[in-house]
Motif scaffolding. Structure first.
Motif, short mmCIF file in Angstrom:
data_model
loop_
_atom_site.label_atom_id
_atom_site.label_comp_id
_atom_site.label_asym_id
_atom_site.label_seq_id
_atom_site.Cartn_x
_atom_site.Cartn_y
_atom_site.Cartn_z
N VAL A 73 0.85 -1.19 0.00
CA VAL A 73 0.00 0.00 0.00
C VAL A 73 0.89 1.24 0.00
CG1 VAL A 73 -1.92 1.25 1.05
CG2 VAL A 73 -1.87 -1.24 1.17
N ASP A 74 1.53 1.55 1.13
CA ASP A 74 2.30 2.80 1.16
C ASP A 74 3.70 2.61 0.57
OD1 ASP A 74 2.59 1.39 3.90
OD2 ASP A 74 4.33 2.71 3.79
N THR A 91 6.43 2.29 2.20
CA THR A 91 7.46 2.94 3.02
C THR A 91 7.61 2.27 4.40
OG1 THR A 91 5.94 4.55 3.98
CG2 THR A 91 6.97 5.15 1.90
N GLY A 92 7.05 1.08 4.55
CA GLY A 92 7.21 0.35 5.80
C GLY A 92 6.12 0.61 6.82
N MET A 93 5.07 1.30 6.41
CA MET A 93 4.05 1.71 7.38
C MET A 93 2.91 0.73 7.56
SD MET A 93 3.18 5.66 7.05
CE MET A 93 1.52 5.16 6.68
N CYS A 94 2.62 -0.09 6.54
CA CYS A 94 1.39 -0.86 6.64
C CYS A 94 1.60 -2.35 6.86
CB CYS A 94 0.48 -0.60 5.43
SG CYS A 94 0.89 -1.56 3.97
N GLY A 95 2.71 -2.88 6.39
CA GLY A 95 2.96 -4.30 6.62
C GLY A 95 2.21 -5.23 5.70
N ALA A 96 1.54 -4.70 4.68
CA ALA A 96 0.82 -5.56 3.73
C ALA A 96 1.79 -6.48 3.00
CB ALA A 96 0.06 -4.70 2.71
N ARG A 127 4.35 -8.11 4.00
CA ARG A 127 5.22 -8.96 4.81
C ARG A 127 5.39 -10.34 4.17
NH1 ARG A 127 0.31 -8.16 7.25
NH2 ARG A 127 -0.70 -9.92 8.31
N VAL A 128 6.63 -10.79 4.21
CA VAL A 128 6.98 -12.09 3.67
C VAL A 128 7.84 -12.79 4.71
CG1 VAL A 128 6.92 -11.47 1.23
CG2 VAL A 128 9.00 -11.06 2.53
N PHE A 183 9.44 -6.94 5.77
CA PHE A 183 8.60 -6.10 4.93
C PHE A 183 9.34 -5.92 3.60
CE2 PHE A 183 6.24 -3.53 8.49
CZ PHE A 183 5.74 -4.71 8.99
N GLY A 214 5.47 5.14 12.47
CA GLY A 214 4.88 4.48 11.32
C GLY A 214 5.07 2.99 11.21
N PRO A 256 4.24 -0.65 12.12
CA PRO A 256 3.24 -1.41 12.88
C PRO A 256 3.85 -2.61 13.59
CG PRO A 256 3.09 -1.96 10.55
CD PRO A 256 4.14 -0.89 10.66
N PHE A 285 3.38 -6.40 15.14
CA PHE A 285 2.55 -7.60 15.04
C PHE A 285 2.77 -8.40 16.32
CE2 PHE A 285 2.74 -6.23 10.65
CZ PHE A 285 1.46 -6.52 10.20
N SER A 297 -2.57 -5.23 9.63
CA SER A 297 -2.20 -4.33 10.72
C SER A 297 -3.26 -3.22 10.72
CB SER A 297 -0.82 -3.71 10.47
OG SER A 297 -0.88 -2.76 9.42
N ASN A 317 -2.64 -0.19 10.82
CA ASN A 317 -2.12 0.80 9.87
C ASN A 317 -2.57 0.51 8.45
OD1 ASN A 317 -0.74 2.50 11.57
ND2 ASN A 317 1.29 2.01 10.76
N GLU A 318 -2.46 -0.75 8.05
CA GLU A 318 -2.87 -1.10 6.68
C GLU A 318 -4.37 -0.90 6.50
OE1 GLU A 318 -2.15 -5.13 5.30
OE2 GLU A 318 -3.23 -4.72 3.43
N LEU A 345 12.83 4.72 9.00
CA LEU A 345 13.39 4.89 7.67
C LEU A 345 14.42 6.01 7.57
CD1 LEU A 345 11.27 3.86 4.78
CD2 LEU A 345 13.15 5.42 4.38
#
Lengths: 275, 498
Positions: A207-208, A210-215, A217-218, A226, B271, B273, B275, B288, B290-291, B432
């Motif tokens: 999504v972002d 930039t490391g903010m959402c974690g979508a 993740r692997v 991330f 920023g 998140p 887990f 998360s 955040n997501e 970051l």
């Protein structure tokens, strides 16, 4: 640049100045657009541009394909992710399938500059979907090509070609494999048997970026990473491809809704044109 | 009745409740929950203020708003004055009037609160900010019903308090970079612009606002309120460059050495998140907070496919956590049509979220399952989450935070069916930028080492505030940091140029 594949040269001086092989940009087409991660395939700091290459496979990429020279994207953010760690390994076999060639091209540039011998193994569904061939030929000691339909090069998959080369006794010091997930997975299965260290570039849902959402993740070597900030490059032998494949399908239904929506829009436009 | 008696009586009158939309109705849309005072309610509430000579409420405000001052102006219907007094200390009153935890700050210190209920300072702040934002509409109402003392409504920009100019020796006015456009960044930028500096905010996302944009849902903070407050900051001369991730697009060093910024304020927020690191957490359908919130708030996924970012909310959602973010995520999932349960390790009394927001969530139909510890997320054969395995807990001895520790009850495992799980346990400072600048000293918790008085980091001329430097985690605390840093940057640049 090839059937259904488009190359955009985008004015982005700051990104052009800093981008390195392996990094990506996030673009948005318009104010309703999603954030699309795309590899930075070329950088031209002299003219302040970067090039991105994409295949029109979804709503947003088709929208992009319909743009004209001189149009503006709503947003371009980058360079994101960690640059590829480029070292002098010796002989590097670069296996790329389909759009993975867009990622591979700057890698080849980088690894060739670092003094590596490049063996390129490139594949696509059909001849028209191959691109950057001349550029890659100029930098590589060998270029092996294959297509699913045999329209150019060998009839078959890049992994078949790679297997043949390995079985023939060719020695490689390092492998880079980029392309569709099943192709990377098959390449990694193969190189594991030959103890050939293999770098893959992952493209999970983001999504972002930039490391903010974690979508994105692997699981890599049992640890959660991330891809947007820790990757997108990872040691292919450690990636949990099964989990990644499942996570990538999380929005399959929504993608279908987008396709239907697009079909409906087209139909409506056709009707309007008729009347 | 004499005027004095009327006044005394109104001061004894009960606190005016903030009207809210019907829970059943509001649970189905993203419109604002709290409606704000109308003029009569605002004036009635303003009259309750005792106008203390030494107001303790001001001490409770992280940005030091002259609370009795703006309430007095409001009571006397000098609306423009009320705006001016408020904005003298607070650049974002429309936001603070909505999302500040007044009950633990100014209102907790209110003298009236010792015997009865405190003045509804937050609601009055919101009223004044909204009066300015929707000035013309209110003006007509004022003219119809009352005689306003200020005959004309000043334009939006004109209500900006007068700046205290930078007075350097010759040359150009210095440039200051602000990294991040959340509450700390916007506040610092506005204050610095008012001092006369040329201020550029660098924002990594495509829209300004930081957590106010991606984190806080529009039913708590409508987008037009946020947009107008960002516009106000811009009207002071602040430039906002979006799509610039400092540390990647441009480095801190390049900003200072090549682009000519003489001071920098880092306000990059929390920023990253967290887990739980329990099995099954990478199943599809597990987000998360955040997501989840970014998809809805920033990307407008609730309006998919008009907006192209999707969100998947199943029939049953479980939210893990007890803070304001957990409440926001739960209430958003509810509005997207899901049945929502929050699971929390302790009890309602220990929830870190604002009491108001907990009440709002429960009223709307969010369920709270207390004393529940998540153990594992269970998936179907396609890798999508289908349930969460938990165990029951009871409260034991207080831990380091002073709250009673949840202790698992043996053999109490049970499963909750859920096709969406939102992990809202916490977030860390955004690593970051700080990772790309080695000269920045970082604490063990990832936050920047700063001078507590000035906010200055280990690099001279580089200041920091908000969640990247402190762990208060509230909008107003971040704004307080922004104010402090702006003052320190002003002093730093004055010293440099004198």
């Amino acid at each position: 640049m090839a059937a259904g594949i488009t190359r955009f040269e985008v004015e982005a001086p700051r990104i052009a100045r800093r981008a390195k092989p392996g990094q990506f940009a996030i673009v948005r087409v318009d104010e309703q657009g999603e954030r699309i991660p795309l590899t930075i395939a070329e950088r031209h700091p002299d003219r302040g541009t970067i090039a991105i290459v994409f295949q029109a496979v979804g709503y947003s990429t088709r929208q992009m394909a319909a743009m004209d020279v001189g149009d503006s994207l709503a947003d371009v953010l980058g360079p994101l992710g960690q640059p590829t760690e480029i070292r002098r390994y010796g002989c590097v076999v670069c296996v790329a399938g389909g759009l993975g060639i867009a990622f591979m091209y700057p890698e080849i540039v980088g690894f060739a500059e670092a003094g590596n011998e490049i063996i390129a193994v490139l594949g696509a569904r059909t001849k028209d979907l191959l691109f950057y061939l001349d550029e890659i030929r100029a930098l590589s000691a060998e270029v092996h090509i294959c297509t699913d339909d045999g329209s150019i090069g060998r009839h078959g998959l890049v992994t078949d070609l790679l297997r043949e080369l390995l079985e023939k006794g060719e020695h490689y010091d390092y492998c880079i494999a980029t392309g569709p997930l099943p192709m990377m997975r098959a390449s990694v299965e193969l190189t594991k048997q030959w103890n050939l260290p293999t770098l893959v570039s992952l493209d999970p849902i983001m999504v972002d970026g930039t490391g903010m959402c974690g979508a994105c993740r692997v699981t890599v070597g049992g640890e959660v990473k991330f891809a947007c900030v820790d990757g997108p490059d990872f040691d292919g032998h450690l990636v949990d491809f099964d989990e990644l494949a499942k996570r990538k399908r999380a929005f399959a239904e929504e993608e279908e809704i987008c396709r239907l929506q697009e079909a409906a829009d087209t139909l409506e436009a056709e009707r309007a044109a008729e009347s | 009745m004499s005027e004095e008696a009327t006044t005394k009586q109104s001061r004894r009158s009960p606190r005016t409740p903030l009207p809210r939309r019907d829970p059943k109705q509001r649970a189905t849309d993203f419109g604002e929950v709290a409606l704000g005072f109308d003029l009569d309610a605002a004036l009635a509430e303003a009259k309750r203020c005792l106008q203390c000579k030494r107001p303790s409420c001001v001490a409770g405000c992280p940005v030091g708003v002259d609370i009795p001052g703006f309430i007095k102006a409001l009571e006397e219907e000098r609306f423009a004055d009320a705006v001016r007094i408020l904005k003298d200390r607070n650049n974002l009153p429309g936001i603070c009037g909505r999302v500040c935890p007044q009950e633990t700050q100014c209102e907790r210190e209110c003298v009236l609160g010792k015997r009865a209920e405190p003045v509804a300072i937050g609601a009055l702040e919101r009223f004044v900010a909204d009066w300015e934002r929707t000035g013309e509409k209110r003006e007509s109402r004022v003219e119809e019903n009352l005689t306003p003392r200020s005959s004309s409504i000043p334009s939006y920009r004109a209500i900006a308090p007068s700046p205290q100019p930078f007075e350097g020796e010759g040359g150009e006015v210095p440039k200051v970079a602000v990294i991040g456009s959340g509450p700390a960044g916007l506040t610092a930028a506005a204050d610095l612009a008012r001092h006369g500096y040329r201020v550029t905010i660098f924002e990594s996302l495509h829209a300004p606002g930081g957590v106010l944009r991606y984190g806080i849902p529009e039913f708590r903070l409508p987008r037009d309120v946020l947009d107008r407050e960002v516009d106000y900051v811009k009207s002071l001369g602040v430039e906002i460059e979006t799509d610039v991730l400092v540390g990647k697009t441009v480095t801190l060093q390049e900003l200072m050495q090549e682009e000519g910024f003489e001071a920098v304020f880092i306000a990059t927020g929390a920023g990253l998140p967290w887990f739980l690191h329990i099995p099954g957490e990478n199943l599809a359908g597990v987000y998360s907070a955040n997501e989840f919130l970014t998809r809805v708030n920033l990307m407008r996924a609730h309006r998919f496919p008009d907006y192209r970012t999707p969100i998947r909310v199943g029939a049953r959602t479980v939210v893990i956590g007890g803070g304001n973010t957990a409440m926001d995520a739960a209430r958003s999932a509810l509005r997207l049509g899901s049945d929502v349960t929050i699971i929390y390790r302790r009890t309602r009394a220990e929830l870190p979220a604002r009491a108001d927001e907990v009440e709002n969530a429960l009223e709307e139909g969010v369920k709270l399952d207390e004393l529940v510890i998540p153990l594992e997320m269970l998936g179907d054969d396609k890798g999508h989450v289908r349930a969460i395995r938990c165990e029951r807990a009871e409260l034991g001895e207080p831990d380091a935070s002073g709250r009673r520790r949840p202790v698992p009850i043996p053999d109490s495992e049970f499963d909750i069916e859920a096709d969406t799980i939102i992990v809202a346990v916490s977030a860390s400072p955004n690593p970051l930028l700080v990772k790309t600048e080695r000269r920045l000293r970082i604490r063990d918790d990832g936050r920047l080492v700063i001078n507590e008085e000035t906010g200055e980091t280990s690099i001279p001329g580089v200041f920091a505030g908000g969640d990247i430097a402190n762990d208060a985690g509230t909008v107003i605390a971040a704004m307080g940091d922004g104010k402090r840093a702006a003052k320190a940057i002003h002093e730093y640049l004055q010293r440099k140029y004198l």
